[in-house]
Design a protein around this motif. Structure first.
Motif, PDB file in Angstrom:
ATOM      1  N   GLY A  39       0.911  -1.227  -0.090  1.00 52.46           N
ATOM      2  CA  GLY A  39       0.099  -0.013  -0.150  1.00 52.46           C
ATOM      3  C   GLY A  39       0.789   1.209   0.110  1.00 52.46           C
ATOM      4  O   GLY A  39       2.007   1.248  -0.098  1.00 52.46           O
ATOM      5  N   ALA A  40       0.124   2.442   0.126  1.00 47.46           N
ATOM      6  CA  ALA A  40       0.888   3.606  -0.104  1.00 47.46           C
ATOM      7  C   ALA A  40       1.669   3.895   1.247  1.00 47.46           C
ATOM      8  O   ALA A  40       2.818   4.405   1.148  1.00 47.46           O
ATOM      9  CB  ALA A  40      -0.291   4.861   0.006  1.00 47.46           C
ATOM     10  N   LEU A  41       1.412   3.226   2.397  1.00 43.39           N
ATOM     11  CA  LEU A  41       2.174   3.427   3.574  1.00 43.39           C
ATOM     12  C   LEU A  41       3.025   2.168   3.964  1.00 43.39           C
ATOM     13  O   LEU A  41       3.464   2.116   4.945  1.00 43.39           O
ATOM     14  CB  LEU A  41       1.290   3.748   4.629  1.00 43.39           C
ATOM     15  N   GLY A  42       3.048   1.263   2.798  1.00 48.24           N
ATOM     16  CA  GLY A  42       3.933   0.082   3.209  1.00 48.24           C
ATOM     17  C   GLY A  42       5.356   0.582   3.356  1.00 48.24           C
ATOM     18  O   GLY A  42       5.995  -0.359   4.252  1.00 48.24           O
ATOM     19  N   ALA A  43       5.838   1.555   3.197  1.00 46.07           N
ATOM     20  CA  ALA A  43       7.085   1.896   3.542  1.00 46.07           C
ATOM     21  C   ALA A  43       7.244   2.452   5.198  1.00 46.07           C
ATOM     22  O   ALA A  43       8.268   2.533   5.601  1.00 46.07           O
ATOM     23  CB  ALA A  43       7.727   3.009   2.615  1.00 46.07           C
ATOM     24  N   GLY A  44       6.166   3.116   5.374  1.00 41.17           N
ATOM     25  CA  GLY A  44       5.912   3.177   6.723  1.00 41.17           C
ATOM     26  C   GLY A  44       6.446   4.961   7.047  1.00 41.17           C
ATOM     27  O   GLY A  44       6.768   5.645   6.015  1.00 41.17           O
ATOM     28  N   LYS A  45       6.208   5.173   8.349  1.00 40.44           N
ATOM     29  CA  LYS A  45       6.375   6.660   8.968  1.00 40.44           C
ATOM     30  C   LYS A  45       7.003   6.671  10.029  1.00 40.44           C
ATOM     31  O   LYS A  45       6.488   5.963  10.977  1.00 40.44           O
ATOM     32  CB  LYS A  45       5.251   7.333   8.798  1.00 40.44           C
ATOM     33  N   VAL A  46       7.915   7.513  10.428  1.00 39.28           N
ATOM     34  CA  VAL A  46       8.815   7.494  11.479  1.00 39.28           C
ATOM     35  C   VAL A  46       8.703   9.058  12.369  1.00 39.28           C
ATOM     36  O   VAL A  46       8.893  10.023  11.516  1.00 39.28           O
ATOM     37  CB  VAL A  46      10.296   7.124  11.650  1.00 39.28           C
ATOM     38  N   ASN A  66      -5.087   6.943   5.280  1.00 36.08           N
ATOM     39  CA  ASN A  66      -5.271   5.736   4.582  1.00 36.08           C
ATOM     40  C   ASN A  66      -6.951   5.709   4.083  1.00 36.08           C
ATOM     41  O   ASN A  66      -6.954   5.554   2.848  1.00 36.08           O
ATOM     42  CB  ASN A  66      -4.853   4.644   5.206  1.00 36.08           C
ATOM     43  N   ALA A  67      -7.655   6.090   5.087  1.00 33.85           N
ATOM     44  CA  ALA A  67      -9.081   5.898   4.894  1.00 33.85           C
ATOM     45  C   ALA A  67      -9.577   6.958   3.835  1.00 33.85           C
ATOM     46  O   ALA A  67     -10.340   6.648   2.906  1.00 33.85           O
ATOM     47  CB  ALA A  67      -9.913   6.302   6.098  1.00 33.85           C
ATOM     48  N   ARG A  68      -8.870   8.296   3.925  1.00 28.42           N
ATOM     49  CA  ARG A  68      -9.263   9.191   2.928  1.00 28.42           C
ATOM     50  C   ARG A  68      -8.771   8.908   1.603  1.00 28.42           C
ATOM     51  O   ARG A  68      -9.481   9.396   0.609  1.00 28.42           O
ATOM     52  CB  ARG A  68      -8.556  10.782   3.360  1.00 28.42           C
TER      53      ARG A  68
END
Length: 173
Positions: free
Chosen positions: A123-130, A161-163
């Motif tokens: 997904g778009a956030l598969g890379a993640g966020k710190v 993600n929902a948006r």
């Protein structure tokens, strides 16, 4: 509504799950999530990897990274989140690592904390966020604020993600 309750509600709405990897918080994130009635719908479980070797062995954090930079590092936090997501078969992984005190660790001052979220693979956030935190206060305050911060980070990413999914389903704008 607490951040834990908001996160769990967003996860339940989208039929998703979360797993937690904790170091400095020592299980407090999992305790906060499981204090919410109905948490079992979305909370898969947690790993408290306090020892550096467990971050490597249980969560799959790169051993060379740990040797080079120590456990208090943004990339370590992200790898912890990705590792717990994968190992506990959750859609989302969140992680905490840092220095609660009373002494500095790995050359990092007390109050240095990294919280991370890793979204669904591919997904778009598969890379993640710190998020890097520089917290003040005693050990208990630093740990409490770390719990709040990682849960708020998760809520923010779930909302984004929902948006994004709503936009996708509605044909763009």
């Amino acid at each position: 509504m607490t951040a834990a309750a908001r996160a769990l509600a967003l996860l339940a709405e989208s039929h998703q799950t979360v797993a937690v990897a904790e170091s400095l918080t020592g299980g407090l994130v999992a305790a906060e999530l499981t204090s919410v009635p109905g948490a079992s719908k979305s909370f898969r479980g947690s790993v408290t990897a306090y020892a550096t070797a467990l971050k490597r062995d249980l969560l799959g954090v790169d051993g060379a990274l740990l040797e080079r930079r120590g456990a208090v590092d943004p990339d370590v936090a992200l790898q912890m989140a990705a590792g717990v997501r994968d190992r506990l078969a959750a859609g989302w992984g969140i992680a905490t690592t840092g220095v609660a005190g009373p002494e500095p660790q790995d050359g990092q001052p007390v109050g240095t904390v990294y919280v991370a979220v890793c979204g669904p693979a591919g997904g778009a956030l598969g890379a993640g966020k710190v998020t890097a935190l520089r917290l003040n206060g005693d050990r208990a305050e630093i740990r409490r604020e770390s719990v709040r911060s990682v849960l708020e980070l998760l809520v923010g990413e779930l909302s984004d993600n929902a948006r994004a999914q709503d936009t996708e389903q509605n044909g763009g704008n």
